[in-house]
Design a protein around this motif. Structure first.
Motif, mmCIF file in Angstrom:
data_model
loop_
_atom_site.group_PDB
_atom_site.id
_atom_site.type_symbol
_atom_site.label_atom_id
_atom_site.label_comp_id
_atom_site.label_asym_id
_atom_site.label_seq_id
_atom_site.Cartn_x
_atom_site.Cartn_y
_atom_site.Cartn_z
ATOM 1 N N SER A 117 17.801 10.494 -62.861
ATOM 2 C CA SER A 117 16.904 9.553 -62.842
ATOM 3 C C SER A 117 17.324 8.324 -63.811
ATOM 4 O O SER A 117 17.558 6.962 -63.481
ATOM 5 C CB SER A 117 15.867 9.854 -63.538
ATOM 6 N N GLY A 120 18.651 7.593 -59.596
ATOM 7 C CA GLY A 120 18.488 8.910 -58.525
ATOM 8 C C GLY A 120 18.883 8.823 -56.983
ATOM 9 O O GLY A 120 19.207 9.418 -56.487
ATOM 10 N N CYS A 158 17.582 12.395 -56.645
ATOM 11 C CA CYS A 158 16.501 12.480 -57.570
ATOM 12 C C CYS A 158 15.417 13.237 -56.839
ATOM 13 O O CYS A 158 15.304 13.021 -55.704
ATOM 14 C CB CYS A 158 16.002 11.375 -58.536
ATOM 15 N N GLU A 204 10.583 13.424 -63.506
ATOM 16 C CA GLU A 204 10.648 12.116 -63.324
ATOM 17 C C GLU A 204 9.329 11.550 -62.814
ATOM 18 O O GLU A 204 8.867 12.331 -62.010
ATOM 19 C CB GLU A 204 11.839 11.625 -62.284
#
Length: 538
Positions: free
Chosen positions: A8, A12, A205, A537
């Motif tokens: 992140s 990502g 990500c 995240e």
């Protein structure tokens, strides 16, 4: 920081990842070529027995006048028009001079070149099954190699071997050599598929992981459609095989542009290389690594040594693995059962093949829309759709070819969507240290379905309903089993076996769902008696 937070921080799904997915998607087009080319290279055109050596010049040649499919279904297709009188009764005489084939659709196929009809007709299906067996062997072999030697090395090796042996297939002197070479090509296809997918997944990500995983499927669908056009223009099977194989040499430059998986490097305690790659990715994305980065804590500060037996050693992983293996098996069984049986629908082969490829685009697009809400329910619904469509085909008369084709397309739609979901789902349930091995084992069971698909299609000659019953009921069972899997939407990838085992607690589903709805996911992981709270995240 955990690895999800590192991704992140550096972007990502930034420019670095998007460039990587370009390199990953290009081979997917060639994979579709090799996977589905047997629909054309192994096609059986209308044929009938050649009555004399002078009736046609050379093996597989045609005679004046058109042959229809009915000719292939009549006695003249496998037996001579002459009859022997033995014990006051007539006996049919097998063809002594070979067969003549219609060239209205194909100039040559493996069937016309090696007379794979009548008593040799099963050899054609055997060749397809052996190719699928190659996919199964390759999924295990290349999966285990990738966890040991890295995703990049095995992906490059798979592309190289696929290209070389794909070209060699076009020069096969006999059917035995042809089948062996196709077996090798099939094994390399598995190596490329699973390594490309995992390499992309491990660089992406949490929020974009699902989107990125399905991007490669679009490339496969594009190759599916392109193959129909290429086969329409090239009607000779050897030239067609060369046309789909030689472009692989253009990917030679991958040696310089394809990166390692930083996540895999960390799992193998190659920290300096991982940090260098993360710095490069951050630079390309216009980001910087956080100054507080402590790589030794990303994976617990020690090298991860794991065995494939860990998948069955842990009770939760074992249960999930068994369910995943069955879903892979049934998805591939029905996918190739419908795809390889397209010639039985009675419609234009090239057009139907193109539509079968085209339908993959909206199927995967729908997956993009529904998968963020639930992996588990999406998997269940798409399997059920594919199974119900196949069962409905049993109620349609054989002469309603376009209705049958329409239901087959609906079934293909559902199974294609299931295929897209299961790749993402499997990668999210297995930990980094065993992700490639888990995908490899999953693909092994999937290829068992691929091996059985042409054999089950052969049952159509004895009972037209039998294949549809199997293709209809098996996905419905898979849909029910999918409900027993944990939800992985918006959850970080597990890195260790312990994290995968404790990935989702069935005792607290409401808590997990409420946290995900707020965008903050907290999982309690027990590793060597210590608890570690990790915030993913948002």
């Amino acid at each position: 920081m955990n690895f999800e937070e590192i991704l992140s921080a550096i972007g990502g799904f930034g420019k670095y990842q998007k460039i990587l997915y370009v390199w990953i998607c290009l081979p997917q087009i060639f994979l579709a070529f090799h996977m589905m080319v047997s629909v054309f290279t192994g096609a059986t055109p209308p044929y009938r027995c050649r009555e004399s050596p002078s009736a046609g010049a050379g093996r597989g040649s045609s005679i004046p006048g058109k042959l229809s499919l009915n000719d292939s279904l009549s006695d003249s297709s496998c037996f001579s028009a002459d009859a022997l009188l033995r014990e006051n009764r007539s006996e049919r005489v097998p063809c002594a001079h070979g067969w003549v084939f219609s060239r209205e659709t194909f100039q040559s196929t493996t069937v016309t070149e090696w007379d794979l009809v009548c008593d040799k007709a099963d050899l054609n299906s055997f060749g397809i099954s052996l190719y699928m067996l190659g996919l199964m062997v390759g999924s295990v072999l290349f999966g285990a190699m990738a966890d040991r030697y890295g995703r990049r090395f095995v992906l490059l090796l798979g592309i190289a071997l696929q290209t070389v042996f794909g070209v060699a297939v076009a020069f096969a002197p006999n059917f035995a050599i042809y089948v062996i070479l196709r077996f090798v090509v099939g094994s390399t296809v598995s190596g490329v598929i699973i390594n490309a997918f995992v390499l992309g997944t491990e660089w992406t990500c949490t929020k974009k992981r699902m989107l990125a995983g399905i991007i490669t499927d679009y490339a496969f669908g594009l190759g599916y459609m392109l193959l129909a056009g290429i086969a329409y223009l090239i009607r000779d099977w050897r030239k067609l095989q060369l046309a789909i194989s030689t472009p692989g040499f253009l990917l030679f430059f991958y040696i310089w542009v394809l990166p390692h998986s930083a996540r895999w490097l960390l799992a193998k305690d190659r920290r300096e290389e991982a940090i260098a790659l993360l710095h490069k990715a951050a630079l390309v994305n216009g980001r910087a690594l956080p100054p507080t980065l402590r790589v030794e804590k990303v994976l617990g500060g020690e090298k991860q040594n794991n065995s494939p037996l860990d998948i069955i050693r842990m009770p939760q992983m074992r249960k999930r693995a068994v369910i995943l293996f069955y879903i892979w098996f049934v998805t591939v069984l029905v996918y190739y059962g419908l795809s390889l049986g397209v010639s039985r629908l009675g419609t234009n082969l090239y057009l139907t093949q193109f539509v079968f490829g085209l339908i993959e685009i909206p199927a995967r697009t729908l997956v993009l829309l529904v998968l963020p809400f639930s992996r588990r329910l999406s998997q269940c619904a798409f399997l059920a759709l594919g199974g119900v469509a196949c069962l409905l085909m049993l109620a349609v008369p054989a002469d309603r070819t376009y209705v049958l084709a329409g239901l087959a397309i609906v079934g293909k739609f559902g199974i294609t969507a299931s295929f897209a979901v299961i790749y993402v789902y499997t990668a999210e349930l297995f930990p980094t240290v065993l992700r490639q091995t888990g995908l490899g084992l999953s693909c092994m069971f999937a290829r068992m379905g691929g091996v059985l698909a042409p054999i089950i299609n052969m049952l159509h000659n004895h009972s037209p309903a039998a294949p549809l019953v199997i293709f209809g009921t098996a996905p419905l069972l898979g849909a029910a089993l999918a409900l027993a899997l944990p939800e992985t939407a918006d959850r970080p990838l597990p890195d260790t076996v312990e994290e995968a085992e404790n990935y989702w607690s069935a005792r607290h589903p409401d808590k997990d769902d409420s946290e995900m709805s707020e965008g903050i996911t907290q999982t309690t992981r027990s590793t060597e008696g210590q608890e570690q709270n990790v915030t993913s995240e948002a």
